[in-house]
Design a protein around this motif. Structure first.
Motif, PDB file in Angstrom:
ATOM      1  N   UNK A  25       0.821  -1.205   0.000  1.00  0.00           N
ATOM      2  CA  UNK A  25       0.000   0.000   0.000  1.00  0.00           C
ATOM      3  C   UNK A  25       0.855   1.253   0.000  1.00  0.00           C
ATOM      4  N   UNK A  26       1.937   1.233   0.772  1.00  0.00           N
ATOM      5  CA  UNK A  26       2.800   2.408   0.858  1.00  0.00           C
ATOM      6  C   UNK A  26       3.512   2.671  -0.460  1.00  0.00           C
ATOM      7  N   UNK A  27       3.764   1.619  -1.240  1.00  0.00           N
ATOM      8  CA  UNK A  27       4.476   1.767  -2.496  1.00  0.00           C
ATOM      9  C   UNK A  27       3.566   2.181  -3.647  1.00  0.00           C
ATOM     10  N   UNK A  28       2.250   2.105  -3.459  1.00  0.00           N
ATOM     11  CA  UNK A  28       1.307   2.457  -4.522  1.00  0.00           C
ATOM     12  C   UNK A  28       1.326   3.966  -4.739  1.00  0.00           C
ATOM     13  N   UNK A  29       1.301   4.358  -6.016  1.00  0.00           N
ATOM     14  CA  UNK A  29       1.311   5.795  -6.289  1.00  0.00           C
ATOM     15  C   UNK A  29       0.605   6.122  -7.588  1.00  0.00           C
ATOM     16  N   UNK A  44       8.165   0.801 -13.577  1.00  0.00           N
ATOM     17  CA  UNK A  44       7.105   0.097 -12.844  1.00  0.00           C
ATOM     18  C   UNK A  44       5.784   0.850 -12.820  1.00  0.00           C
ATOM     19  N   UNK A  45       5.550   1.737 -13.764  1.00  0.00           N
ATOM     20  CA  UNK A  45       4.314   2.514 -13.842  1.00  0.00           C
ATOM     21  C   UNK A  45       3.651   2.366 -15.213  1.00  0.00           C
ATOM     22  N   UNK A  46       2.374   2.640 -15.253  1.00  0.00           N
ATOM     23  CA  UNK A  46       1.602   2.764 -16.480  1.00  0.00           C
ATOM     24  C   UNK A  46       1.345   4.253 -16.650  1.00  0.00           C
ATOM     25  N   UNK A  70      -0.677   1.215  -9.877  1.00  0.00           N
ATOM     26  CA  UNK A  70      -1.806   0.476  -9.319  1.00  0.00           C
ATOM     27  C   UNK A  70      -2.991   0.557 -10.266  1.00  0.00           C
ATOM     28  N   UNK A  71      -3.971  -0.310 -10.067  1.00  0.00           N
ATOM     29  CA  UNK A  71      -5.198  -0.245 -10.861  1.00  0.00           C
ATOM     30  C   UNK A  71      -5.910   1.069 -10.576  1.00  0.00           C
TER      31      UNK A  71
END
Length: 141
Positions: A25-29, A44-46, A70-71
């Motif tokens: 959760x902390x790594x989600x951005x 590591x991103x879209x 993240x989604x």
């Protein structure tokens, strides 16, 4: 003794699971306004841009570009406090997938409607016309 060992193992596994969840959760951005060009997309991103060739709008009330690891079920809910940006709902024209997973883009919020799928590490300077300016959500697929 075996019961104590078993309880300890279960407790340790539970704690480890909580730590992994917290770290994930902390790594989600979601990064707003990442800039121009495919190279602006972090690892590591879209990434999505409002114009072809990885260009974001330079004026108006919409985001020019975003990056997420993240989604995102509703691109319209991404907003900045205050002045300028209100979201990326139905304005995406180019995308980059800087992940090792396939990504599915959807016509409607919460992953519904038409689906456009791209593979790991793909860059699309212009998405197909049938999904251009129609992307409302995306997720790892």
């Amino acid at each position: 003794m075996r019961r104590k060992t078993a309880r300890f193992a279960v407790s340790a596994a539970t704690v480890a699971g909580l730590v992994m969840t917290a770290a994930t959760s902390a790594d989600a951005s979601v990064l707003l306004g990442i800039g121009q060009g495919a190279g602006a997309c972090p690892g590591s991103h879209v990434c999505l841009w409002s114009e072809n060739d990885f260009v974001g709008a330079t004026s108006g009330s919409k985001f020019g570009a975003i990056a997420s690891n993240q989604n995102v079920g509703d691109l319209g809910k991404l907003q900045r406090d205050g002045a300028l940006w209100t979201g990326m709902q139905d304005i995406t024209s180019s995308v980059v997938n800087n992940t090792g997973n396939a990504i599915c883009f959807y016509e409607h919020n919460n992953y519904g409607g038409l689906q456009f799928r791209i593979g790991p590490w793909e860059k699309w300077p212009s998405v197909p016309s049938w999904i251009n300016d129609r992307i409302s959500s995306f997720k790892y697929c």
